[in-house]
Design a protein around this motif. Structure first.
Motif, short mmCIF file in Angstrom:
data_model
loop_
_atom_site.label_atom_id
_atom_site.label_comp_id
_atom_site.label_asym_id
_atom_site.label_seq_id
_atom_site.Cartn_x
_atom_site.Cartn_y
_atom_site.Cartn_z
N SER A 77 0.84 -1.18 0.00
CA SER A 77 0.00 0.00 0.00
C SER A 77 0.88 1.24 0.00
O SER A 77 2.09 1.16 -0.23
CB SER A 77 -0.94 -0.01 1.21
OG SER A 77 -1.88 1.03 1.10
N SER A 78 0.24 2.39 0.29
CA SER A 78 0.98 3.63 0.44
C SER A 78 0.56 4.24 1.78
O SER A 78 -0.35 3.72 2.42
CB SER A 78 0.66 4.54 -0.74
OG SER A 78 1.48 5.69 -0.69
N GLY A 79 1.18 5.34 2.18
CA GLY A 79 1.00 5.93 3.51
C GLY A 79 -0.38 5.84 4.13
O GLY A 79 -0.53 5.23 5.20
N PRO A 80 -1.42 6.40 3.48
CA PRO A 80 -2.74 6.36 4.11
C PRO A 80 -3.21 4.92 4.37
O PRO A 80 -3.88 4.66 5.37
CB PRO A 80 -3.64 7.04 3.07
CG PRO A 80 -2.73 7.92 2.28
CD PRO A 80 -1.42 7.18 2.23
N GLY A 81 -2.85 4.02 3.49
CA GLY A 81 -3.21 2.61 3.67
C GLY A 81 -2.43 1.98 4.81
O GLY A 81 -2.95 1.16 5.56
N LEU A 82 -1.15 2.37 4.93
CA LEU A 82 -0.33 1.83 6.01
C LEU A 82 -0.88 2.27 7.38
O LEU A 82 -0.85 1.50 8.34
CB LEU A 82 1.12 2.26 5.84
CG LEU A 82 2.06 1.22 5.21
CD1 LEU A 82 2.25 0.03 6.13
CD2 LEU A 82 1.55 0.72 3.87
N ILE A 101 5.17 -6.60 3.90
CA ILE A 101 4.32 -5.47 3.53
C ILE A 101 5.19 -4.49 2.76
O ILE A 101 6.32 -4.22 3.18
CB ILE A 101 3.76 -4.78 4.79
CG1 ILE A 101 2.99 -5.78 5.66
CG2 ILE A 101 2.89 -3.59 4.43
CD1 ILE A 101 3.00 -5.44 7.12
N VAL A 102 4.68 -4.00 1.64
CA VAL A 102 5.43 -3.00 0.88
C VAL A 102 4.72 -1.66 1.01
O VAL A 102 3.51 -1.57 0.81
CB VAL A 102 5.56 -3.40 -0.61
CG1 VAL A 102 6.35 -2.36 -1.38
CG2 VAL A 102 6.21 -4.77 -0.73
N ASP A 103 5.47 -0.63 1.38
CA ASP A 103 4.92 0.72 1.47
C ASP A 103 5.59 1.59 0.41
O ASP A 103 6.77 1.89 0.50
CB ASP A 103 5.18 1.29 2.88
CG ASP A 103 4.68 2.73 3.03
OD1 ASP A 103 4.04 3.25 2.09
OD2 ASP A 103 4.92 3.33 4.10
N VAL A 104 4.81 1.94 -0.62
CA VAL A 104 5.30 2.86 -1.64
C VAL A 104 4.88 4.26 -1.19
O VAL A 104 3.74 4.67 -1.40
CB VAL A 104 4.71 2.53 -3.03
CG1 VAL A 104 5.36 3.40 -4.10
CG2 VAL A 104 4.91 1.05 -3.37
N MET A 105 5.79 4.97 -0.57
CA MET A 105 5.42 6.22 0.11
C MET A 105 4.97 7.32 -0.84
O MET A 105 5.52 7.49 -1.92
CB MET A 105 6.62 6.74 0.92
CG MET A 105 6.91 5.95 2.17
SD MET A 105 8.22 6.72 3.14
CE MET A 105 9.66 6.14 2.26
N TRP A 115 2.63 12.19 -5.04
CA TRP A 115 4.05 12.25 -5.43
C TRP A 115 4.92 11.75 -4.27
O TRP A 115 4.49 11.65 -3.14
CB TRP A 115 4.42 13.66 -5.85
CG TRP A 115 3.38 14.34 -6.71
CD1 TRP A 115 2.82 15.55 -6.49
CD2 TRP A 115 2.77 13.84 -7.92
NE1 TRP A 115 1.90 15.84 -7.48
CE2 TRP A 115 1.86 14.81 -8.36
CE3 TRP A 115 2.92 12.66 -8.65
CZ2 TRP A 115 1.09 14.66 -9.51
CZ3 TRP A 115 2.14 12.48 -9.79
CH2 TRP A 115 1.25 13.48 -10.22
N PRO A 116 6.20 11.49 -4.56
CA PRO A 116 7.01 10.81 -3.54
C PRO A 116 7.39 11.68 -2.33
O PRO A 116 7.67 12.86 -2.47
CB PRO A 116 8.29 10.41 -4.32
CG PRO A 116 8.27 11.18 -5.58
CD PRO A 116 6.90 11.64 -5.84
N LEU A 167 10.22 -0.49 2.56
CA LEU A 167 9.82 0.92 2.55
C LEU A 167 10.44 1.58 1.32
O LEU A 167 11.65 1.74 1.23
CB LEU A 167 10.30 1.61 3.83
CG LEU A 167 9.83 3.05 4.01
CD1 LEU A 167 8.33 3.12 4.20
CD2 LEU A 167 10.53 3.70 5.20
N THR A 168 9.56 1.96 0.39
CA THR A 168 10.07 2.52 -0.85
C THR A 168 9.23 3.73 -1.22
O THR A 168 8.41 4.18 -0.42
CB THR A 168 10.11 1.42 -1.94
OG1 THR A 168 10.65 1.98 -3.13
CG2 THR A 168 8.72 0.88 -2.24
#
Lengths: 347, 477
Positions: A77-82, A101-105, A115-116, A167-168
């Motif tokens: 997921s990404s931040g809000p999902g994490l 778990i992969v977090d695409v920030m 955006w990143p 964490l990416t």
């Protein structure tokens, strides 16, 4: 070895399958959706399971259930999902269940933008859920590492019976680079504590509730020892030109790629500048930083956040050397030139 | 007279060691609580069906959080409301297991509303046992989503008001509107007759799962004398008089006889099959590195920009793939975030003989501008002595810089003449390769053959490369 020009996000999925992961539970969110989309094809095609869950909360709890049966399972997921998954991550850590778990920030707070940024550092590295627990955190900076670290994450998760987070950021996920994949799928180790639905494991219990205060204290101490072991054995970092460096630049993920150019440029000018890139964010390369504090004069930490990793650098330096922050936020990624200018201030 | 302990079903532990303390014979449930009855009914069914070894019970947050003290089966404890999601993970991972999600009213109908609805809607092949006692028992008697209007609890001290808290939620009614569930029934624990009915209902819900028929949902109206502050007898009466008129006891849906059992055959792929599926079959091509070529190579930091639809992203990917075939280090990054400006699509491509740092090109040494806005946006960023290729069919001005090499090619026109404007990008690649010689055109063509998904367009793309090479030879050599 098969080599493919591939996006980081897709390399995660292929790496996971080759690591023996057979279940993916996810929820769409930019900029991590490509992982779910790719998983939706490749998991079923390779005999595994893909489910688009009703929520991030449900997805992480499906991972909890699947991991309880001895399977390798993941979500991304990404931040809000994490933020939403943190409840489940605390339960997984408490019940000592492995998962990846992969977090695409992306940029925050709140809905922020797509955006990143690197502003999930605190919620991931410091443990965003309740209770005393830690997760192992790996920070790739290339498509190859997106594959390699996803595979490594599954091994570390099993070795320590603990969630591992890759964490990416949106750049590393979107970028295409050549990736070499192994030509064999990994064997998933037998978990004697799991529920395989047979006589042998019928008595196993997966839980994080311990009503007896002494038992729960013991459990916490046991977890603490495990994290200490992780700190002793699993620290990874990359050091470039640090031996004689007077100024140490620090950054992880996409920022470390720009810092590589900065260091190479400054070295060509004869400046004694080095780069220390933490690869594991927990465990943090405290010892290496402490060693460099003996030889270097200054530290400059570059982050796409309000300054989160810098606090760990400060702790490791323990006041011995001055440490400065260069940061961008809101999705702005600094150019090499911007970072060069920032570094020159401290030479 | 010594109390007589009736034989426990074998799906219970002999002694409840997990409970701890001194009394290992009895449960932690209060006198008159419905859980004791339901546990026993479930344990007996598990033994009779011969599924003890493969049954996994998911216990929720609520009074039944400690169900694992008693059941000698696989036990998983879940977070509040998440049992159906955990059960989904358990069942999807091990389709041979029998998975039971055992939940109370707060857990299932309030905090876990999304999980139960979606597990039901997916038709997960699990059995859900929903204990509705109209109160939060474990936390000390607070209002539940199923608390009756007027019922006093610790958080509805004046009685539940429909204006403030709404009406009790009827889960069977909601679940039975969904397509997937196979069996939905509500029962009650009030007398021998209703307990017997509950036994039958639970068995049917388990049988459906054993037969791989799909999702079964059993709601049981159960007493909570402690929470209701009533005697056991009054509690049973209260269910009959207050709850049943609002929560009718009946079958809401039963299509179990019409459902074909699902196949749960597992597909186990060999390593080779997996690699084929992932598109990773080893090419068998030996890596031959031309060290001389690599050594002399200077890093190409490229920006390729144009309108959406001009194939700028594809051109970048193709170039990166071609360079990869030459054993160069490559990176490709699509325009992203603040990089997107001027209404153009663009990508950064780096080709190098050394490890690549930043994949984001801010000062390119090669700019390919397929349209005017792209030239406007990036001309000033190009490094001194760099290369700018413009699509002169569309870009209506000259390159202003005199410290760069400017090449003009009527790409769109040439592509139109070939009968396919989409190959303008490949003509440009051909021209770029002829100008820089960074990649052998034979390698370039091999790469196109390999990477182009639509094979019918391979020939015209190969021809486009030749056209680009030819244009440079004729106009710029």
């Amino acid at each position: 070895m098969a080599k493919e020009l591939i996006k980081g996000n897709e390399a995660v999925v292929k790496g996971a399958i080759l690591a023996g992961c057979s279940l993916y539970f996810g929820y769409p969110i930019t900029p991590a959706s490509e992982i779910a989309e790719s998983a939706a094809s490749y998991f079923p095609m390779s005999g595994g399971t893909f489910i688009q869950a009703e929520s991030e909360v449900a997805a992480i709890n499906m991972v909890y259930g699947a991991s309880s049966t001895g399977s390798r399972a993941m979500t991304a997921s990404s931040g809000p999902g994490l933020s939403l998954k943190q409840e489940g991550i605390s339960y997984l850590a408490g019940a000592e269940l492995p998962c990846v778990i992969v977090d695409v920030m992306r940029a925050g707070p709140g809905l922020g933008n797509i955006w990143p940024e690197q502003s999930d550092y605190n919620q991931i590295v410091k443990g965003g859920g309740h209770g005393n627990y830690k997760v192992i955190v790996l920070a790739p900076n290339s498509a190859q590492e997106m594959c390699d670290f996803t595979m490594l994450a599954f091994d570390l998760a099993d070795k320590y019976r603990n969630p591992v987070i890759v964490l990416t950021d949106a750049y590393i996920g979107q970028m295409m680079e050549p990736v070499e994949f192994p030509n064999k799928r990994k064997e998933v180790p037998y978990r004697d504590y799991a529920l395989y639905g047979d006589k042998k494991t019928r008595h196993n219990l997966i839980t994080s509730i311990l009503m007896n205060t002494e038992l729960l204290e013991k459990h916490n101490i046991k977890l603490g020892k495990k994290y200490q072991e992780v700190e002793e054995n699993e620290v990874k970092f990359e050091a470039m030109y640090t031996d004689d460096a007077e100024l140490i630049l620090m950054g992880y993920g996409i920022v470390s790629r720009m810092l590589q150019n900065v260091v190479e440029t400054l070295r060509q000018e004869g400046k004694k500048v080095g780069l220390l890139r933490p690869i594991t964010l927990f465990p943090f390369p405290n010892q290496k930083i402490a060693e460099l504090a003996d030889t270097a004069d200054k530290f400059l930490v570059a982050e796409l956040s309000d300054g989160q990793m810098i606090n760990d650098v400060r702790l490791a330096l323990n006041g011995k050397k001055e440490v400065h922050l260069f940061n961008r936020m809101g999705g702005a990624v600094p150019s090499v030139e911007e970072l060069l200018e920032a570094a020159r201030k401290y030479i | 007279m010594k109390a007589q302990v009736l034989a426990k079903p074998k799906a219970f532990y002999d002694k409840f060691e997990r409970k701890g303390g001194t009394n290992l014979e009895t449960t932690h449930y209060c006198p008159g609580c419905g859980h004791g009855n339901i546990h026993k009914i479930l344990a007996e069914a598990i033994v009779d069906f011969g599924i003890q070894d493969r049954t996994v019970l998911v216990s929720p947050v609520g009074c039944s959080v400690f169900a694992y003290y008693y059941f000698d089966i696989g036990n998983v404890q879940a977070a509040h409301g998440r049992a159906p999601a955990v059960a989904t993970g358990l069942k999807r991972s091990n389709k041979d297991s029998i998975v039971i999600s055992y939940q109370g009213d707060g857990d299932l109908a309030a905090i876990g509303g999304a999980e139960i609805l979606n597990a039901a809607n997916r038709g997960e092949n699990i059995t859900v046992i929903f204990i509705n006692n109209a109160i939060y028992g474990m936390t000390g008697g607070q209002m539940a989503p199923t608390t009756m209007v007027g019922q006093k609890t610790k958080t509805s001290p004046f009685g539940r008001s429909s204006e403030n808290e709404g009406h009790p939620i009827r889960m069977c009614e909601i679940i039975s509107t969904l397509e997937a569930p196979v069996y939905v029934e509500r029962t009650a624990l009030v007398d021998f007759k209703s307990i017997n009915r509950t036994k039958k209902v639970l068995r049917k819900a388990l049988q459906n799962q054993i037969d791989n028929k799909g999702f079964s949902f059993v709601e049981i109206l159960a007493p909570c004398p402690t929470g209701w502050k009533m005697s056991s007898v009054d509690s049973q009466k209260w269910i009959e008089e207050k709850m049943i008129p609002y929560f009718p006891v009946k079958v809401f849906k039963d299509i179990s006889d019409d459902i074909e059992p699902r196949s749960i055959k597992k597909k186990t792929l060999t390593d080779k099959e997996i690699l084929d599926v992932l598109g990773l079959a080893p090419s068998g091509k030996a890596d031959t590195v031309d060290k001389d070529f690599l050594g002399k190579f200077s890093e190409q930091k490229m920006k390729i920009a144009g309108f959406g639809g001009q194939g700028v992203l594809t051109a970048g990917v193709m170039l990166a793939a071609m360079a990869m075939e030459e054993n160069l280090e490559v990176s490709w990054l699509p325009s992203y975030g603040p990089e997107m400006r001027g209404g153009t699509a663009n990508c950064s491509v780096h080709l190098s003989n050394k490890r690549i740092g930043s994949p984001l090109t801010t000062n390119p040494n090669v700019l390919i501008a397929m349209n005017g806005p792209s030239l406007d946006a990036f001309e000033d960023t190009v490094e001194k002595d760099g290369l700018i290729i413009t699509n002169s069919s569309i870009v209506d001005r000259k390159v202003k810089r005199d410290d760069v090499k400017a090449i003009e090619i009527p790409l769109t026109e040439m592509a139109s003449k070939m009968g396919m404007t989409a190959v303008a990008n490949m003509i440009c690649i051909g021209a770029y390769l002829e100008l820089t010689k960074v990649i052998d055109t034979a390698t370039a063509k091999d790469t196109i053959k390999q990477h182009l998904k639509k094979k019918e367009f391979v020939d015209i793309n190969l021809k486009a490369i030749d056209e680009g090479v030819k244009y440079i030879r004729e106009n710029y050599s």
